[in-house]
Design an enzyme around this catalytic site. Structure first.
Site, PDB file in Angstrom:
ATOM      1  N   GLY A 650       1.065  -1.257   0.080  1.00 28.53           N
ATOM      2  CA  GLY A 650      -0.083  -0.471  -0.099  1.00 28.53           C
ATOM      3  C   GLY A 650       0.730   1.345  -0.388  1.00 28.53           C
ATOM      4  O   GLY A 650       2.120   1.104  -0.683  1.00 28.53           O
ATOM      5  N   ASP A 761      12.496 -10.982   4.079  1.00 30.15           N
ATOM      6  CA  ASP A 761      12.830  -9.896   2.652  1.00 30.15           C
ATOM      7  C   ASP A 761      13.650  -9.385   3.093  1.00 30.15           C
ATOM      8  O   ASP A 761      13.118  -8.349   3.967  1.00 30.15           O
ATOM      9  CB  ASP A 761      11.356  -9.543   2.663  1.00 30.15           C
ATOM     10  CG  ASP A 761      10.999  -9.393   1.537  1.00 30.15           C
ATOM     11  OD1 ASP A 761      11.859  -9.569  -0.068  1.00 30.15           O
ATOM     12  OD2 ASP A 761      10.279  -7.627   1.043  1.00 30.15           O
TER      13      ASP A 761
END
Ligand SMILES: *[C@@H]1O[C@H](CO)[C@@H](O)[C@H](O)[C@H]1NC(C)=O
Ligand SMILES: *[C@@H]1O[C@H](CO)[C@@H](O)[C@H](O)[C@H]1NC(C)=O
Ligand SMILES: *[C@@H]1O[C@H](CO)[C@@H](O)[C@H](O)[C@H]1NC(C)=O
Length: 970
Positions: A650, A761
């Site tokens: 987002g 990540d």
């Protein structure tokens, strides 16, 4: 008068309780003989810190004393382990006729002989007197303790013979007389009047007699003990030949007969002991040839060193012992070639063949991944094939003709002497806190009273130590002792010359200042009786212990002033009873409130439903709930001008709270891939971990279907932006500091977060920089908890759908879907390469990892230089070498070859400390001015050896050194 005083005493030791609305009086009066005996014992011990001066042993809960539950009058256990007793045990101890357990262990100033009276404790199940200073012989009377289950007299100065009567202890499973001065023979049933001996200990699983002065033969009767798992007879003067009956030890796992005077041939019947996983026959006078033991397929350690074998070839069948981790055949007159099969043994870690007559050419074409140390010192080896500079093994061939061959160009790699015994040492957390007396700093940077001990693993199944083994030990200890893993600190671990492992363990009362006395006693009891095994670490003994003083020295209970009027005593009791009653009901009320509150929070998480939009904020584990209104105000209704980033998740907004605090708000898009589960995951994770190098979560918002996370704002954005937009702004030192900072953050997640967290990540876009360019690791959206339980197993991993970012993804994880901390290590290696090359991981179809690795291995320095970021500024070549070495180790294809993050931290710290100290030192020419031909072998050895005493890592880091050595002859 005396009578009245006693009556008053009695009244004081009574406890008044309300039960079913009746006031009942529970009086404790210890059996007079038990009470007197305890007083007599106390006289023999010069100790003032016990609360044994007041009241009644059972009624006033004397330290270390417990009484039977039904009448509370009989002393049933006496546990005074490690409390600093001095002096002797009174012979009257035998009067404690109901005693089930006696534990006076770890009182090094407790001495004198063991009283015969011990034999009167007919109900005794546990007799634990280890690690004191008892002298004299073991009383034969101990043999009458028929109910005994464990007898631990180890680590004293006991001498004389082992009484044959101990064979009557037929319920004993743990029998430990090791580390004393016991002499004479091992007594067995045949050959004495009573017809009893150690061969009658039919339930025994562990017979520890090592390091005494026992002599005579190994009696064949011992070989028929049906339950014996551990037989330790090492370090005695036992002689004669081994009986072939040895094959009857049907449950045996560890057989240690080393350092004795056994002679004759090794019986071929040993080959029937298929349950065996350790066999140590070293340091004897065995002769003849070594029989075929190829059935011993469980064998992990085989040591036959220092015997008198006739010259023979190294047996080929050893190459089929696929579980073997340690093979030591030093000084055994082996001749001929070293069978190449040994190097392929899939689990082998240490291969030691020093001082033989091995000759010819050593062939090392393929080497098992597990192999760390190969020692072939003082043989007749003239050549080596297959050894190249990228072999990760450490090999030592000193004292072979090869090493005096001037034209041999791998001398530096193959001919250095080394200590094959690895060790491990913890890095100290720097918290800048000094603790009070007897306190110590825990992993969470708080001071508390730890329980500290040295534990000696007498036969670990492995022979090298590394971080993950240390961590497995932490996990096992935490699980067995029921303490928090974050409370277990392992200071060091060192192998002794005979493959024992000595580990320094501190256990902190994580989350509080001090353990209770009961908890300490419980931990000590479990450890000193080996109530559990620590996986591959095997049997152990506590060598020494320091108990937290706060649990030894119980504050003396304040004496209430006693009125001569007995009635007042009773009234005090009634008042106390009432007081307790009121206390109890208040507590219950409070508990209920707490439960109600917990329920609210629980429901909130369960449904993830709306939360009232009022100013009433809900606290969840340190993360604050923000209302959507608050966040709208902070960001000018999420105006575009406040947008500072966007991604798959987002958008990220910058905002300001009314307090002036600047915040970053991560707002999930409608239909964003991250679901509710990830959102909750991230809040839970982030609010639990706190570290200087991790982005701090301030709160969250979940109103009206929104999912927003509120973080501290990082004014300097992401590392990625710097690398690709204004990398010049980052000096060499700054880059290293950023690397170190993020490495520390990650190391924290892996090693100190509880449970451990795998980030999944790691990339430059997830490393943020604050106003001082301090690196902080962000984005735990994909984080995955490391499996705590499973991690104790050899290949602890979690299988999940592969997630991560292309270019940073660990190839092994990608192929196998097995996620471990080492996947983060790989990604971090890619980030390091980004930092020094200022290139994205994948550029025009080329993979930076491969480009750099190829150039580095080929020693193509021109190519290496061309890959580096031209705006790096000035740096020393040595530091660049270290950093390149490190980066390339991190991106090893095989996860086991990569170091852990804490090891990475140490390497980076070392490089940085050199930079700071050589700021004014011009002796290190910049890379640009150097032709790259200098041999940095010594630098690198010092460098890396010092960094990580886990030699595993340090020797695997030595590629740069190899390369420069190879360059030399050109
Ligand atoms: C044992 O006694 C010595 C000498 O009295 C003393 O220095 C030492 O602290 C004592 N050790 C313990 C554990 O009490
Ligand atoms: C030995 O142990 C068994 C099982 O716990 C028990 O029933 C038995 O009474 C014990 N023997 C003696 C002599 O105490
Ligand atoms: C001890 O064991 C031996 C051999 O099994 C047996 O003959 C003997 O009777 C046992 N002694 C006692 C006292 O049980």
């Amino acid at each position: 008068m005396e009578h009245i005083r006693n009556l008053i005493k009695l009244a004081i030791t009574c406890l008044f309780l309300f039960r079913n609305n009746y006031l009942i009086q529970v009086c404790a009066t210890t059996t007079p003989s038990d009470a007197t005996t305890l007083q007599t014992l106390l006289k023999g011990w010069q100790i003032t810190s016990l609360n044994w001066n007041d009241g009644d042993p059972c009624g006033s809960q004397w330290q270390g004393v417990t009484c039977d539950q039904s009448t509370n009058t009989q002393v049933i256990t006496l546990t005074l382990s490690g409390v600093g007793l001095q002096g002797v045990i009174s012979p009257d101890i035998g009067n404690l006729s109901n005693l089930l357990a006696l534990d006076l262990s770890f009182n090094p100033n407790l001495t004198g002989p063991l009283p015969n009276g011990l034999g009167k404790l007919s109900k005794l199940q546990t007799l634990n007197l280890q690690s004191c200073s008892f002298i004299g012989s073991i009383p034969a009377e101990i043999g009458s303790l028929k109910g005994l289950r464990s007898l631990t007299l180890n680590r004293n100065q006991l001498s004389g013979e082992i009484p044959p009567s101990l064979g009557k202890l037929t319920n004993v499973t743990l029998f430990d007389l090791s580390e004393n001065k016991l002499s004479s023979i091992i007594p067995v049933s045949s050959g004495n009047n009573e017809n009893v001996g150690l061969d009658n200990l039919t339930l025994a699983t562990s017979l520890y007699l090592q390091n005494n002065s026992l002599s005579g033969a190994l009696p064949l009767e011992i070989c028929y003990l049906p339950n014996l798992v551990n037989l330790f007879l090492n370090g005695n003067n036992l002689s004669g030949s081994l009986p072939s009956d040895i094959s009857q030890l049907q449950a045996i796992q560890i057989l240690k007969l080393n350092e004795n005077e056994f002679e004759g041939k090794i019986p071929v019947e040993l080959n029937n002991l298929t349950t065996l996983y350790q066999l140590d026959l070293g340091g004897n006078r065995f002769n003849g040839t070594i029989p075929n033991l190829s059935n011993l397929q469980q064998l992990k350690l085989l040591r036959l060193s220092m015997n008198k074998f006739q010259p023979q070839l190294v047996p080929k069948w050893i190459g089929n012992l696929s579980m073997l981790q340690t093979l030591e055949l030093n000084g055994d007159h082996f001749a001929g070639n070293v069978p190449f099969q040994l190097f392929n043994l899939p689990s082998l870690e240490t291969l030691s063949l020093d001082g033989n007559r091995l000759n010819g050419t050593l062939t090392i074409n393929s080497v098992a991944n597990s192999l760390y140390y190969v020692s072939l010192q003082d043989n007749n080896i003239v050549n080596v094939t297959g050894l190249n500079l990228s072999n990760p093994i450490s090999i030592s061939l000193t004292g072979n003709p090869l090493c005096s061959n001037m034209s041999y160009d791998l001398v530096a790699k193959a001919c250095s002497t080394m200590n094959i015994f690895s060790s491990w040492k913890a890095t100290l957390t720097s918290c800048n806190i000094s603790c009070g007396k007897d306190m110590a700093l825990g992993l969470d940077c708080t001071c508390s009273f730890p329980l500290m001990f040295l534990v000696q693993f007498s036969a670990p199944s492995f022979s090298t130590i590394n971080f993950s083994r240390i961590n497995n030990l932490r996990v096992s200890l935490a699980n067995h002792l029921m303490v928090s893993i974050s409370g277990i600190w392992i200071g060091s671990a060192n192998f002794t010359q005979d493959y024992q492992l000595v580990v320094d363990v501190h256990i902190f009362p994580y989350g509080s200042i001090s353990f209770t006395q009961k908890k300490v006693a419980d931990i000590m009891n479990q450890l000193s009786l080996q109530s559990f095994l620590l996986d591959e670490f095997g049997p152990y003994q506590i060598k020494s212990v320091i108990l937290p003083p706060s649990t030894i020295y119980m504050a003396p209970t304040k004496k209430k002033s006693i009125s001569t009027n007995g009635l007042i005593g009773v009234w005090v009791g009634v008042a106390a009873g009432l007081f307790i009653l009121i206390g109890v009901s208040m507590y219950a009320l409070w508990q209920k409130r707490r439960a109600d509150k917990a329920e609210v929070t629980g429901k909130f998480f369960a449904s993830w439903g709306p939360v009232p939009e009022s100013g009433d904020t809900v606290q969840i584990k340190g993360a604050r709930h923000f209302s959507i209104l608050e966040l709208k105000r902070a960001t000018n209704n999420f105006s575009n001008s406040k947008e500072i980033g966007s991604g798959g998740y987002g958008k990220v907004y910058k905002g300001a709270l009314p307090t002036g605090q600047v915040i970053a708000i991560k707002r999930a898009q409608a239909g964003s891939l991250q679901g509710t589960a990830e959102f909750k995951n991230e809040i839970e994770l982030l609010s639990r971990v706190h570290h200087k190098n991790l982005v701090n979560l301030l709160g969250f918002c979940c109103d009206k279907g929104e999912q927003m996370l509120v973080y501290e704002y990082m004014p300097n954005g992401t590392l990625r932006e710097h690398i690709f937009d204004h990398i010049e702004a980052l000096t060499w030192q700054k880059r290293l500091e950023i690397a170190l900072g993020s490495a520390k953050g990650l190391a924290y997640l892996h090693d100190l977060a509880d449970p451990a967290i795998i980030h999944r990540d790691i990339k430059s876009a997830n490393i943020l920089l604050d106003e001082k360019f301090i690196a902080k690791v962000a984005d735990f959206g994909l984080s995955k908890l490391a499996p705590v339980g499973e991690r104790a197993h050899a290949d602890g991993h979690i299988s999940t759908q592969v997630k991560g970012t292309l270019g940073y993804l660990d190839p092994e994880y990608y192929m196998t879907q097995k996620l471990t901390e080492k996947s983060d290590v790989y990604s971090f290696g890619v980030v390091l390469l980004e930092l020094i090359t200022a290139r994205p991981p994948i550029e025009k179809g080329a993979y930076i990892v491969r480009l750099m690795r190829d150039a580095w291995i080929e020693g193509d320095m021109v190519k290496v230089k061309s890959l580096l970021d031209p705006s790096l500024g000035s740096y020393s070549m040595r530091d660049m070498e270290s950093l390149l070495n490190l980066s390339l180790c991190l991106v090893e294809e095989s996860a086991v070859l990569r170091p852990s993050m804490s090891e990475v931290v140490r390497v980076l710290e070392k490089i940085l400390s050199r930079i700071s100290s050589s700021k004014t030192d011009d002796n290190h020419p910049a890379w640009a001015q150097n032709d790259g031909s200098r041999n940095h072998a010594n630098d690198l050895y010092n460098d890396l050896g010092a960094l990580s005493s886990s030699m595993e890592a340090s020797f695997r880091f030595s590629r740069g050194f190899d390369m420069s050595a190879k360059d030399e002859p050109k």
